[in-house]
Design a protein around this motif. Structure first.
Motif, PDB file in Angstrom:
ATOM      1  N   THR A   1      51.707 -67.518  -4.598  1.00 17.90           N
ATOM      2  CA  THR A   1      51.095 -67.316  -5.910  1.00 17.90           C
ATOM      3  C   THR A   1      52.157 -67.045  -6.973  1.00 17.90           C
ATOM      4  O   THR A   1      52.076 -67.566  -8.086  1.00 17.90           O
ATOM      5  CB  THR A   1      50.079 -66.166  -5.859  1.00 17.90           C
ATOM      6  OG1 THR A   1      49.100 -66.466  -4.856  1.00 17.90           O
ATOM      7  CG2 THR A   1      49.392 -65.976  -7.189  1.00 17.90           C
TER       8      THR A   1
ATOM      9  N   LYS B   1      41.701 -70.862  -5.006  1.00 14.90           N
ATOM     10  CA  LYS B   1      42.665 -70.470  -3.986  1.00 14.90           C
ATOM     11  C   LYS B   1      42.302 -69.114  -3.384  1.00 14.90           C
ATOM     12  O   LYS B   1      42.370 -68.924  -2.164  1.00 14.90           O
ATOM     13  CB  LYS B   1      44.054 -70.426  -4.610  1.00 14.90           C
ATOM     14  CG  LYS B   1      45.169 -70.138  -3.669  1.00 14.90           C
ATOM     15  CD  LYS B   1      46.477 -70.252  -4.420  1.00 14.90           C
ATOM     16  CE  LYS B   1      47.603 -69.640  -3.673  1.00 14.90           C
ATOM     17  NZ  LYS B   1      48.844 -69.674  -4.413  1.00 14.90           N
TER      18      LYS B   1
ATOM     19  N   SER C   1      41.075 -68.554   0.467  1.00 13.48           N
ATOM     20  CA  SER C   1      41.926 -67.647   1.240  1.00 13.48           C
ATOM     21  C   SER C   1      41.129 -66.477   1.803  1.00 13.48           C
ATOM     22  O   SER C   1      41.385 -66.026   2.922  1.00 13.48           O
ATOM     23  CB  SER C   1      43.065 -67.115   0.373  1.00 13.48           C
ATOM     24  OG  SER C   1      43.894 -68.154  -0.041  1.00 13.48           O
TER      25      SER C   1
ATOM     26  N   LEU D   1      48.150 -72.208   2.638  1.00 11.44           N
ATOM     27  CA  LEU D   1      48.528 -71.831   1.274  1.00 11.44           C
ATOM     28  C   LEU D   1      49.420 -72.876   0.628  1.00 11.44           C
ATOM     29  O   LEU D   1      49.393 -73.043  -0.592  1.00 11.44           O
ATOM     30  CB  LEU D   1      49.180 -70.454   1.278  1.00 11.44           C
ATOM     31  CG  LEU D   1      48.201 -69.330   1.623  1.00 11.44           C
ATOM     32  CD1 LEU D   1      48.938 -68.016   1.805  1.00 11.44           C
ATOM     33  CD2 LEU D   1      47.127 -69.201   0.573  1.00 11.44           C
TER      34      LEU D   1
ATOM     35  N   SER E   1      46.120 -76.758  -6.413  1.00 13.95           N
ATOM     36  CA  SER E   1      45.920 -76.073  -7.694  1.00 13.95           C
ATOM     37  C   SER E   1      46.918 -76.559  -8.743  1.00 13.95           C
ATOM     38  O   SER E   1      46.578 -76.673  -9.923  1.00 13.95           O
ATOM     39  CB  SER E   1      46.011 -74.562  -7.513  1.00 13.95           C
ATOM     40  OG  SER E   1      47.303 -74.172  -7.146  1.00 13.95           O
TER      41      SER E   1
ATOM     42  N   SER F   1      41.885 -72.747 -10.720  1.00 11.27           N
ATOM     43  CA  SER F   1      42.680 -73.003  -9.516  1.00 11.27           C
ATOM     44  C   SER F   1      43.001 -71.707  -8.778  1.00 11.27           C
ATOM     45  O   SER F   1      42.986 -71.672  -7.541  1.00 11.27           O
ATOM     46  CB  SER F   1      43.959 -73.744  -9.871  1.00 11.27           C
ATOM     47  OG  SER F   1      44.823 -72.930 -10.623  1.00 11.27           O
TER      48      SER F   1
ATOM     49  N   LEU G   1      46.857 -75.432  -0.580  1.00 12.47           N
ATOM     50  CA  LEU G   1      46.101 -74.885  -1.717  1.00 12.47           C
ATOM     51  C   LEU G   1      46.950 -74.795  -2.979  1.00 12.47           C
ATOM     52  O   LEU G   1      46.469 -75.047  -4.084  1.00 12.47           O
ATOM     53  CB  LEU G   1      45.535 -73.509  -1.368  1.00 12.47           C
ATOM     54  CG  LEU G   1      44.382 -73.477  -0.380  1.00 12.47           C
ATOM     55  CD1 LEU G   1      44.002 -72.041  -0.060  1.00 12.47           C
ATOM     56  CD2 LEU G   1      43.197 -74.244  -0.918  1.00 12.47           C
ATOM     57  N   THR G   2      48.212 -74.429  -2.830  1.00 12.98           N
ATOM     58  CA  THR G   2      49.092 -74.340  -3.997  1.00 12.98           C
ATOM     59  C   THR G   2      49.343 -75.722  -4.589  1.00 12.98           C
ATOM     60  O   THR G   2      49.321 -75.892  -5.810  1.00 12.98           O
ATOM     61  CB  THR G   2      50.416 -73.659  -3.610  1.00 12.98           C
ATOM     62  OG1 THR G   2      50.133 -72.370  -3.088  1.00 12.98           O
ATOM     63  CG2 THR G   2      51.336 -73.528  -4.801  1.00 12.98           C
TER      64      THR G   2
END
Length: 129
Positions: free
Chosen positions: A114, A80, A84, A47, A54, A76, A50-51
């Motif tokens: 998030t 994600k 996930s 994560l 994005s 994005s 991915l964060t």
């Protein structure tokens, strides 16, 4: 510099993750078994990447003159979420018997990342508008 918009986000985000990992390691080691701790580490790494990806996608969209910022944010988030979901299903198959523990740790980390991403994106987009 092409990636100058990423530096403040990267530094704050990395410090937040390191601080949370340091604070939460002991309580998690007391309540969860070794497999769930390893899986939580994988959750955090996935994560985190991915964060950052994005945020970079949205950053490039804000630098373009005709780019759609809303489309980049939604794209994005969808990217994600889909990655996930596949990751979650893969780990459900790997860790039989620990599904609930893994799902709880995954969702907590997912919502934390998030929430931080949305907060930082809204703050950054407000500066550009």
């Amino acid at each position: 510099m092409k990636f100058s918009f990423v530096r403040p986000f990267f530094i704050r985000f990395t410090l937040l993750i390191v601080a949370l990992a340091a604070v939460l390691f002991f309580p998690m080691s007391q309540f969860f078994n070794y497999e769930v701790l390893i899986a939580s580490g994988f959750n955090t790494i996935l994560l985190y990447v991915l964060t950052l990806a994005s945020y970079i996608m949205v950053g490039f969209a804000t630098q373009k003159k005709n780019g759609s910022i809303v489309g980049a944010v939604m794209g994005s988030m969808v990217m994600k979420m889909i990655i996930s979901l596949f990751y979650l299903l893969t780990f459900f198959r790997m860790y039989k018997g620990h599904e609930m523990d893994f799902a709880i740790s995954f969702m907590v980390i997912y919502f934390l990342f998030t929430g931080y991403e949305v907060y930082y994106l809204l703050r950054g987009v407000a500066k550009n508008v």
